[in-house]
Design an enzyme around this catalytic site. Sequence first.
Site, PDB file in Angstrom:
ATOM      1  N   MET A  71     -81.599 -24.821  10.996  1.00 35.76           N
ATOM      2  CA  MET A  71     -81.898 -24.356   9.639  1.00 35.76           C
ATOM      3  C   MET A  71     -81.642 -25.464   8.638  1.00 35.76           C
ATOM      4  SD  MET A  71     -82.818 -22.002   7.531  1.00 35.76           S
ATOM      5  CE  MET A  71     -82.875 -22.372   5.779  1.00 35.76           C
ATOM      6  N   GLU A  72     -82.631 -25.647   7.747  1.00 30.58           N
ATOM      7  CA  GLU A  72     -82.672 -26.834   6.886  1.00 30.58           C
ATOM      8  C   GLU A  72     -81.842 -26.763   5.607  1.00 30.58           C
ATOM      9  OE1 GLU A  72     -85.274 -24.749   7.475  1.00 30.58           O
ATOM     10  OE2 GLU A  72     -86.389 -24.307   5.652  1.00 30.58           O
ATOM     11  N   ASN A  73     -80.777 -25.945   5.540  1.00 29.70           N
ATOM     12  CA  ASN A  73     -79.967 -25.873   4.321  1.00 29.70           C
ATOM     13  C   ASN A  73     -79.832 -27.254   3.686  1.00 29.70           C
ATOM     14  OD1 ASN A  73     -79.182 -23.144   5.209  1.00 29.70           O
ATOM     15  ND2 ASN A  73     -78.016 -24.293   6.739  1.00 29.70           N
TER      16      ASN A  73
ATOM     17  N   GLU B 155     -86.339 -30.597  10.570  1.00 31.22           N
ATOM     18  CA  GLU B 155     -85.397 -30.171   9.518  1.00 31.22           C
ATOM     19  C   GLU B 155     -85.301 -31.204   8.396  1.00 31.22           C
ATOM     20  OE1 GLU B 155     -84.634 -27.170   9.650  1.00 31.22           O
ATOM     21  OE2 GLU B 155     -85.234 -26.899  11.751  1.00 31.22           O
TER      22      GLU B 155
ATOM     23  N   HIS C 131     -88.127 -30.842   6.023  1.00 25.20           N
ATOM     24  CA  HIS C 131     -87.905 -29.730   5.096  1.00 25.20           C
ATOM     25  C   HIS C 131     -87.141 -30.144   3.835  1.00 25.20           C
ATOM     26  CE1 HIS C 131     -89.463 -26.173   6.942  1.00 25.20           C
ATOM     27  NE2 HIS C 131     -88.700 -26.211   8.008  1.00 25.20           N
TER      28      HIS C 131
ATOM     29  N   GLU D 131     -93.252 -24.460   6.809  1.00 31.04           N
ATOM     30  CA  GLU D 131     -93.148 -24.609   8.262  1.00 31.04           C
ATOM     31  C   GLU D 131     -94.298 -25.400   8.862  1.00 31.04           C
ATOM     32  OE1 GLU D 131     -90.491 -24.227   9.422  1.00 31.04           O
ATOM     33  OE2 GLU D 131     -89.442 -22.774   8.161  1.00 31.04           O
TER      34      GLU D 131
HETATM   35 ZN   LIG Z   1     -88.711 -25.041   9.728  1.00 31.49          ZN
END
Ligand SMILES: [Zn+2]
Length: 994
Positions: free
Chosen positions: A419-421, A453, A456, A475
């Site tokens: 997850m790209e937080n 990631e 992103h 995405e």
């Molecule tokens: Zn993604």
Amino acid sequence: MQHANLPRNMIENSMFEEEPDVVDLTFPALDPDEVTYEPRSSRLLVRGLGENDMDDDEEDCESSARLLGMSFMNRSSAHRSNSSPYTRQAPPRSCSRPSSRTIVVCVLFLVIVASMTMVLYFLPACTFTKAGCPKPNKTNPIEPVYPISTNGELFPWAQLRLPQSIKPLSYDLTLNPDLDKMTFTGRTVINMSILHSTNRIVFHGANLSITKATFMASDVTVLEYKPRQQLAVNFSEELKAGQYCVLTMEYSANFSNTYDGFYNSSYIDKDGNKRVLAATQFEPLSARKAFPCFDEPAFKATFLIKISRKKTYMTLSNMPKAKSTNLSNGLVQDEFEKTSVNMSTYLVAFIVANFTSITKNVSGTQVSVYSVPEKIGHTEYALTITSKLLEFYNNFFDINYPLKKLDLVAIPDFLAGAMENWGLITFRETTLLVGNESSLLEKQVVASVIAHELAHQWFGNLVTMRWWNDLWLNEGFATYMEYMSLQEVSLPNYSALDKDALSSSHAVSTDVNTTEQVEEMFDSVSYEKGASILLMLNASFPGDQQFRKGIIEYLKQFSGLNTDTDDLWNSLTQTDKPTHHMNVSQMMTSWTSQKGFPLVTVNLMGNQVTLTQEHFLLTSDNTTHTLWNIPVTYVNDSCSLAPECRQVFTLKNKSDTFKLSKNVTWLKLNYKSTGFYIVDYGKDGWSALTEALSKNVSVLTHEDRASLIHNIFALSRLGRVTFRQVLNLQKYFSLETETSPVMEALLQLNNIYRQLEKRQESNLASQVHKLNTNQTWDKEENVSKQELRSALLEMACSLNDENCTHQATSLFKKYKDSNGTIRIPGDLQQTVFTVAGQSDETWDTLFNMYVHATYDSEKRKMLKGLASTQNPQRLVQILSSGLRGSLIQTQELPLIISTMCQSFAGCLFAWDFIQENWDRLIEKFPIGSFAIQTIIKSVTSQSSTQAQLNKVQAFFSGLKERGSQMRSVQEALETIKLNRDWMDRNLPTLRRWL
Ligand SMILES: [Zn+2]
């Protein structure tokens, strides 16, 4: 976000037939916020009830009422969380027991709807649009239907999307997690600006119990409407536009026991002690589970975060730590710098754990990789790759990564791939950590996930989609950049083509009106099709810099803002203006606004080429007249390999003809498979290509050969070519040595094999594979050869090839006897563990190894081995253990089920298990989520009989609001029907062939 990585034959497919469009009768509304009526609002409100059972006629009844903007129900039901989600401004008339009266009322409403529809339709100059009739008509304004809050008061908002009257500017978050009690308390201060005068603030909160709320220093009551996870404060006096104000809330909550929100996780350290930690996963809808907020991607704000912890723990968040303060209760409070950028709530993240890290400065950014202390030796590879990729992206996008630090953290319990937080990217251990024994393929997976990631941080974090309907902007781009930055990774398009050929598919950019639909957007259409159409666009520009220039423009223009699909196409059209090459916007809209893709049929007569397009739709009862604007690329017999050979013809019409400069014997369309379409060459065209390949396999690139194999199998599924023609193409196959065509053929044949096996045609099935499986067991240095070898060996062993199982068994014995000091090469591990798992003598040993193994990717391979057993007791053991989360983490259930479903017996057990435990599964994995999509697909996609279809249909339709409406269910049913029809057509040929 990145899916947990699964091989292509295990993921793919889903989707549900487009809902019938409900005529959207929008009346002049009372409130400017109410103007944006949700499309199909009637269905939405009904579904928004969540757990409630509703009979069909009640639903219709309520829908009709909603359609008229009226409410006549005051329903109550024992299993509803509060007395009624709706109230009425007119006298109540109960609709809870369907009766003849109900039916009469419903019919009456339908008649009224129909007549109003007709009246409105025939009103001059008035069309049905979302904005309603342009001329205000004489109808009296109708009160919106407000639901009832948990405390019994009217909840002042009746839509899924929040009103636009208030904009949050900054959040000040204080969190006090208690890892012993698994609870946390928090204080959230939201500074906001009033954009339009209003007398309510509506925002999100889920499972938070608000203990105190103040608005500009006065106490206020916070109302809650649980089905939509919304909170609200009402004001007797209007908040005036232009005003700034502050809302402060104190609350307490439990850690989430699923994989979203602020959740707790644990692992066993090297001394055998259980260690707990807490982490967050907010995308798409779970920031609201950690703090009250305006939880939609367009409400960007800044965040200042403070977290208290025991001295033995450390904390991480998006920003670098600013200071630590000792608190009077013996705890320490860490305060992070205020975010230097505006960001969406789904990108906020924090972690309380005791991780260790390695770190490096890359062009002014402090890059660190964190893991549990015992795995710190596995972080080096990730740090090296991240450093390279960060420099690559800084340069490629011509915009520097905007934060001072970038942390990558391997979390022991994590459902998604990563997850790209912003500034704090979280990963599964398998997608970040690389050990000495990792295979090249595993390293490649880690590199791809990091590339995804990191991309992103620009696509998604800096420029964000306005709403989840355009999730592909995040995405699709991140997936595209995996291929762009790491050239050697294979193309993204086949899995998306297979899925998008179903009528249950959806457009890349599609309406999203319920929380389940938000979850469903995380599928291969958003990821792989999104990436594929970008790849196609890039390949259709004359130079290789034009596309890049366009996206740099786009990122710069919308930096810090939100966009939709049109914004992207407009930016790219602008950069293309000087060359007038094509109208990007016109071309690309045909790919993003309609579902499916074209089948291009080519007819070659001397030097004259006729191209025809039609919708490639596997269900034949459905003819559509959809047209695409297709940049068709082609090469021919005299020039077919080098990029300079490639020519482009844009096919916009149903059919078009053009002339080549000289006669050719064959054409290969879709050069290197960069276009999102399937090609039929006609009988003569296929023969010419087969003949050319039989003479010299290298006459086409390996991507082109793989695409021919993919396309002919797809055409066979469509019923356009016979299976005999498919076998004809396979004739050239004895000459094939490259990984991608062999893998494609294996995958296609494996699919047929699995279906045959599930029809108990196992004698037939075992003969399907006659490929050369004399693979060596020595060290293999080339990544693509490793991939091919492990696939072929797995196949050989699964068909009980004696040499294969013997080699695997003896390797397993050596490994066991050496106490794990003799390693099995990474690419052979799966084959070895699967053989061990299938044998009753070694299963327990393997299970014991699994329980004690620490290295995640090795563990997952052991688990797949364990799940390949045919022993009923053991199958039940791992399924129930996975469900409980004891010894086997619950996050692994989709993997267990997809592995079990490779065998006939295993799949029967998996299917029983899913039916019996459906409610517990959807407690752990949200309805529509990628995990649920994977489970449904695994258990159904290899079925091909009417009896299997009936069972699947009966189970899912019985679920009602517990999942029957999911696209993946519709897709499963469609797939089984297609399998059934294909088998009916081709089983005789298969029998003759074998
Ligand atoms: Zn993604």
